[in-house]
Design an enzyme around this catalytic site. Sequence first.
Site: not given
Ligand SMILES: NC(=O)c1ccc[n+]([C@@H]2O[C@H](COP(=O)([O-])OP(=O)(O)OC[C@H]3O[C@@H](n4cnc5c(N)ncnc54)[C@H](O)[C@@H]3O)[C@@H](O)[C@H]2O)c1
Length: 453
Positions: A220-221, A264, A298, A300, A359, A363
Site C-alpha cells: 500500500r501507500g 517480514d 509517543k 519520549l 522514528y 530515519k
Molecule cells: N507517508 C508519509 O508522509 C511519509 C513521509 C516520510 C517518509 N515516509 C516513509 O515512506 C515509507 C512508506 O510510507 P507509507 O506512508 O506508504 O507507509 P504505510 O504504513 O502506508 O505502508 C508501509 C508498508 O510497510 C509494510 N510493513 C510494515 N512492517 C513490515 C515488515 N516488518 N515487513 C514487511 N513489510 C512491512 C506494511 O504492511 C505496509 O504495507 C516508509 O519508510 C515511511 O517511513 C512516509
Amino acid sequence: MSDTYIDFVSGGLGKKVATSLGLPRPVRLRRHEGPGTPLVTGPVLVLSDEASRGEADAIAHAMLPWDLDVRRDTYLPPDVKWGAVVVVLTGVTRPGDLAAPVLALGSTLRALTRSGRIVTLSRPAGVADAEAAAARAAVDGVVRSLGKELRAGATANGIVVADGLDIAAPSVLGTLRFLLSAKSAFVDGQLVPVSGPGSENPSWDTPLAGRIAAVTGAARGIGAEIVRVLARDGATVIGVDVPAAGDALAGVMNGVRGTALQLDVTAPDAARRIHEHAQQRHGSLDIVVHNAAIVRDKLLANMTPEKWNDVIRVDIEAPLAMNRALLELGRAGLLGSTPRLLALSSAPGISGNRGQTNYGAAKSGIVGMTQALAPALAELGGTANAIAPGFIETEMTRRMPTVTREVARRLNSLQQGGQPVDVAEVVAFLASPAAGGINGEVVRVCGQHLVGR
Ligand SMILES: NC(=O)c1ccc[n+]([C@@H]2O[C@H](COP(=O)([O-])OP(=O)(O)OC[C@H]3O[C@@H](n4cnc5c(N)ncnc54)[C@H](O)[C@@H]3O)[C@@H](O)[C@H]2O)c1
C-alpha cells in the site's frame, strides 16, 4: 487523497478570499502523464556567468535532442512564458561573478510558466581558495531562497557537479532532465551532488528495462506506488510485505505483472529469501528499495521499550541486516552488475519531529547507513542513496487531526502535500542508469519544507 483547499482557492470566490486575506494559494502541480508528456511547457533559457559560457554552450547543445526550444537570449515575445531557466555557474570564482547571471534570472521570473523550473549547475564548495568556495557555496543560498519565492508550482533546484566531471556527463544530463521534468513535481529547494559519470539511459521512457527490483512494504501507500512507477519504467518488480497484507500485496503485484513475496523484513534470512525468489523467478536482482516502515509515536517521556524497539527493529535494523547480506551477495558476484540500494528516510530523520524520537532515530540512521554504504557499492559498480519524503498524502497523514494536517500540508514552498507518485518518481530516477553518478546522497521530496533544517 484529495486536497479540497486547492480546488477552493483555484477559482471564483475562493481565489478572491484567499488573495484578500493573504492565504496560501497552492496550485495543482504538473505531473508526468506517460510517454507523451512534454519535458517542459515553454522555451528553455540557458544563462551563465562569463567564465561558465563554454560549459553553458555544452549544456544547451546537449539539450537539443530533448525536443526543447533552447535559447541563450532573455528576449521573449509578450505572450510566451519560459518553461525553464537553466543557470550554469560552474566557473564562478568570486561572489561578484553571480550578479549578472542571477539578476538576469530574476528578470525572467515574471514570465515563468506554471510549474516552471529553475535549475542551477555549480561546483562543490570544498576548495581551498576562500573566494571561490564562497562563490560556489553562494549558489546554494540563491537556490534555496528562490525556491521560497517562486509560486504557481514552480521549483528551484541545483546540480552540484564534482570538480573534474564533464558537465555533459550522462549523470549530469540525466539529473538535469529529471529536475526539468514533471516527474520532479515535489522536489524543491534541493541541491543534488553528482560525483560520477553514470551511463546513458537506454531509453527515457523505459530506463529500467531488463532490471529486477524488490520493494519492501509494497502492499500500500508509497511502496505500492514505487512498484507501479518502477514497472512503468520497464523493471520487473518483486513486492515484499508481511503475510497479513498478502491480499493487498497480490492486488498491487498482479496489476504490474510482478511477483509477490510474503515476508517480514525483520526475519533474519529476509535478504537471502528475496534474493532466492529473484533468482528463481526472474534470474537476477539489481535494485532493492527499503520502503517498509512503521510508526509508534509517543513523547519520549511516555515512550515504552516496545514502541522504541519495534520501530528501531523494522525501520533501521532490518535494512541494515538486509544490506549486509546483499553486500556479501554482491561481493560474491550474485547481484546484478550495477546494484542499486535505495532506502526511505523521512523529514523527521533530518529535522526531527515531536513524538517521534524512535522514528527520527531510525530515519536519521538510514542517512548514516546510506553514506557508509556508498564506497562499498561504488566498488560493485552500483550506488546507495536515500529518499526523504516530507508531507505525503497517504493513509498515515490522512489519519492526522484535521487542523494539524491542514497546517502541516502548507508548511512547504509548494503549499501542499506531495503525492506517493512524487516519491516513487525520485526512487525510479535514482535507480536509473543516468543516476549512476549520484552515490551516498539523500534526496528530499518535501516541496521545500519550511521548518527545521
Ligand atoms: N507517508 C508519509 O508522509 C511519509 C513521509 C516520510 C517518509 N515516509 C516513509 O515512506 C515509507 C512508506 O510510507 P507509507 O506512508 O506508504 O507507509 P504505510 O504504513 O502506508 O505502508 C508501509 C508498508 O510497510 C509494510 N510493513 C510494515 N512492517 C513490515 C515488515 N516488518 N515487513 C514487511 N513489510 C512491512 C506494511 O504492511 C505496509 O504495507 C516508509 O519508510 C515511511 O517511513 C512516509
